[in-house]
Design an enzyme around this catalytic site. Structure first.
Site, PDB file in Angstrom:
ATOM      1  CG  ASP A 155      38.582 -17.081 -10.913  1.00 45.16           C
ATOM      2  OD1 ASP A 155      37.397 -16.720 -10.990  1.00 45.16           O
ATOM      3  OD2 ASP A 155      39.495 -16.613 -11.641  1.00 45.16           O
ATOM      4  CG  HIS A 181      43.831 -16.045 -14.139  1.00 46.62           C
ATOM      5  ND1 HIS A 181      43.710 -16.493 -12.843  1.00 46.62           N
ATOM      6  CD2 HIS A 181      42.563 -15.781 -14.556  1.00 46.62           C
ATOM      7  CE1 HIS A 181      42.423 -16.479 -12.494  1.00 46.62           C
ATOM      8  NE2 HIS A 181      41.702 -16.069 -13.520  1.00 46.62           N
ATOM      9  CE1 TYR A 189      31.647 -12.916 -21.255  1.00 50.68           C
ATOM     10  CE2 TYR A 189      33.570 -13.063 -22.703  1.00 50.68           C
ATOM     11  CZ  TYR A 189      32.948 -13.345 -21.496  1.00 50.68           C
ATOM     12  OH  TYR A 189      33.628 -14.050 -20.541  1.00 50.68           O
ATOM     13  NE  ARG A 213      34.271 -15.211 -16.809  1.00 50.63           N
ATOM     14  CZ  ARG A 213      33.680 -14.031 -16.816  1.00 50.63           C
ATOM     15  NH1 ARG A 213      33.420 -13.431 -17.972  1.00 50.63           N
ATOM     16  NH2 ARG A 213      33.322 -13.441 -15.697  1.00 50.63           N
ATOM     17  CG  HIS A 262      44.005 -12.327 -11.949  1.00 52.69           C
ATOM     18  ND1 HIS A 262      43.610 -11.199 -12.622  1.00 52.69           N
ATOM     19  CD2 HIS A 262      42.962 -13.207 -12.095  1.00 52.69           C
ATOM     20  CE1 HIS A 262      42.398 -11.386 -13.136  1.00 52.69           C
ATOM     21  NE2 HIS A 262      41.995 -12.593 -12.828  1.00 52.69           N
ATOM     22  CD  GLU A 264      39.100 -16.870 -16.519  1.00 48.16           C
ATOM     23  OE1 GLU A 264      38.099 -16.145 -16.468  1.00 48.16           O
ATOM     24  OE2 GLU A 264      40.062 -16.752 -15.750  1.00 48.16           O
ATOM     25  CG  HIS A 304      36.500  -6.601 -14.228  1.00 52.98           C
ATOM     26  ND1 HIS A 304      37.724  -5.999 -14.278  1.00 52.98           N
ATOM     27  CD2 HIS A 304      36.734  -7.911 -14.500  1.00 52.98           C
ATOM     28  CE1 HIS A 304      38.656  -6.900 -14.563  1.00 52.98           C
ATOM     29  NE2 HIS A 304      38.069  -8.066 -14.712  1.00 52.98           N
ATOM     30  CG  HIS A 337      38.144 -13.156 -21.054  1.00 51.14           C
ATOM     31  ND1 HIS A 337      38.316 -14.513 -20.942  1.00 51.14           N
ATOM     32  CD2 HIS A 337      36.794 -12.945 -20.983  1.00 51.14           C
ATOM     33  CE1 HIS A 337      37.134 -15.093 -20.797  1.00 51.14           C
ATOM     34  NE2 HIS A 337      36.196 -14.167 -20.828  1.00 51.14           N
ATOM     35  CG  ASP A 346      37.549   4.655  15.122  1.00 49.37           C
ATOM     36  OD1 ASP A 346      36.602   4.614  14.312  1.00 49.37           O
ATOM     37  OD2 ASP A 346      37.403   4.555  16.350  1.00 49.37           O
ATOM     38  CD  GLU A 406      37.275 -18.296 -13.881  1.00 52.68           C
ATOM     39  OE1 GLU A 406      36.312 -17.546 -13.612  1.00 52.68           O
ATOM     40  OE2 GLU A 406      38.461 -17.947 -13.783  1.00 52.68           O
ATOM     41  CG  ASP A 421      34.109 -14.821 -12.389  1.00 49.29           C
ATOM     42  OD1 ASP A 421      34.594 -15.500 -11.462  1.00 49.29           O
ATOM     43  OD2 ASP A 421      34.797 -14.326 -13.310  1.00 49.29           O
TER      44      ASP A 421
END
Ligand code: GLY
Ligand code: MN
Ligand code: MN
Length: 434
Positions: free
Chosen positions: A265, A348, A382, A402, A355, A378, A237, A344, A36, A404, A254
């Site tokens: 972000d 965004h 890498y 990175r 996003h 950003e 990620h 990447h 629950d 950002e 990040d």
């Protein structure tokens, strides 16, 4: 955020869909975690945008021009026995006062009372979900009307185009809230930098970040925080946050808070020990130059893709200068040789969602930036130590960087909302050395 702000948004949306239409916007449901226990409730962003209402199990219906009321909200009824367990509910009795809706109805009456609002409307606007085109309840209500031989909208349209267009340009109040989310987030990054030392585990920096968010009333991160030491930074990620931070490595964080439903972000990359190595600093400066070039072109009249292109060019030039890429600029761009290191895009939209919604292109053309839009800038580079990088000198292996920031487009340029988080290598080193 005040009632008027949400009212204004509903009015703008109703003006767009017009008096022939009805719009149905579903709030989020609670999601069971086990037994629950539910996951922490987060209202659906579209629904929140139009209501400011943060309870589950609610539906908003907009009927522009309807005399008995244009704005109807279905919501949970008051129930002391349930509220003793799940918390206070607003209830239909108070909804008009508190939310400025015209009519508020117990959600248990939805099947009986909601389809009545479809009468004499030509189009039904609703949001298409990723799983199915429409919420199955819409089909049920339309079917119900057909069976009763009552008039029902002939076409179903996706509301996202018009609604997300509104969400793309932030009002003064939204800008104010996002500025606050950005400030809290910048403070959290500073705190992580100050508390970092070799031997800590990634989760310990995560704890510093979370603690700073909570201390300022930001209840949760806007997305799972990434604290990635050393080569973990090359996993986009990486959210395990479970490894030990070693002397001589960089750590990429990040993380951004959600403050009053609006996201920040931010990424910062800094040396665990407080001092960049020669290679780390060289590559860092390439990424920083790329980020600055991108921010410089994030201005009204330019396009969404312009910051990406500006940063990509700088990154490639930098990687060539450092000998990491061994071809010339034109060949690299033409053959996409940079994709191995630049995995990447640069931007965004940012808003209620990390996003955020809104079209980045229209009919194949990149979106023109306007005053009030917020986007991230950003760039990252890498260099994992694997087969794909075996031609790169090992001294670069395992470095992922990175940087950002969150950028608001203003009438005459932009405002970097997250400028409170240091990013110049000298600034970072001096902050980390107290
Ligand atoms: N934190 C997710 C992103 O940077 O897009
Ligand atoms: Mn981002
Ligand atoms: Mn990010």
């Amino acid at each position: 955020m005040n009632q008027l702000e949400f009212q204004r948004r509903r009015e703008r949306l109703m003006a767009i869909i017009g008096p022939e239409s009805v719009a149905v916007i579903f709030g989020a449901d609670e999601v069971l975690r086990n037994a629950d226990t539910h996951f922490r409730f987060r209202q659906n962003s579209d629904f929140f945008y139009l209501t400011g209402f943060t309870e589950p199990n609610a539906i908003l219906v907009l009927t522009p021009g309807r005399e008995e009321g244009e704005v109807t909200l279905f919501l949970n009824p008051r129930d002391p026995a349930i509220e003793q367990w799940v918390g206070r509910r607003l209830g239909p009795e108070q909804a008009s006062d508190r939310l400025g809706v015209d009519v508020a109805i117990d959600i248990n009456e939805v099947d009986k009372k909601l389809p009545i609002l479809f009468a004499n409307r030509h189009s039904l606007h609703t949001l298409w979900t990723a799983q199915s085109r429409f919420d199955e309840r819409v089909h049920k209500w339309l079917h119900q009307l057909k069976k009763q031989r009552k008039s029902a909208p002939e076409q179903i349209m996706n509301l996202s185009l018009s609604l997300h267009e509104l969400r793309l340009k932030k009002s003064m109040l939204e800008q104010h809230t996002m500025r606050r989310a950005a400030e809290i987030t910048a403070q959290a990054h500073i705190r992580a930098m100050k508390s970092c030392k070799p031997g800590l585990y990634e989760w310990e920096l995560d704890a510093e970040i979370q603690s700073e968010f909570l201390a300022h009333g930001a209840h949760a991160p806007a997305y799972p925080s990434i604290v990635a030491g050393g080569e973990n930074a090359c996993i986009m990620h990486y959210v395990d946050n479970s490894a030990q931070l070693t002397d001589g490595a960089l750590v990429l964080i990040d993380a951004g808070c959600e403050f009053e439903h609006y996201a920040a972000d931010v990424t910062r990359t800094f040396p665990v020990s407080g001092m960049f190595s020669r290679e780390q600093r060289a590559l860092y400066e390439v990424v920083l130059a790329a980020q600055k070039a991108a921010i410089a072109v994030a201005r009204p009249g330019n396009c969404f893709k312009d910051p990406h292109e500006a940063s990509q060019r700088k990154l490639v030039e930098g990687l060539i200068d450092l000998g990491i890429i061994k071809e010339d600029l034109d060949t690299v761009i033409e053959k996409h040789l940079d994709r191995k290191f630049l995995v990447h895009g640069c931007s965004h939209w940012l808003g209620l969602d990390v996003h955020d919604v809104g079209a980045a292109s229209h009919k194949g053309k990149s979106r023109v930036l306007e005053d009030g839009m917020v986007l991230t800038i950003e760039p990252g580079a890498y260099i994992p130590s694997n087969d794909t990088t075996k031609e790169v000198d090992v001294k670069w292996h395992g470095i992922g960087i990175r940087i950002e920031d969150d950028v608001l487009i203003t009438a005459d340029g932009n405002e970097v909302l997250t400028s409170g988080a240091p990013k110049h290598p000298d600034e970072i080193e001096s902050l980390m050395h107290g």
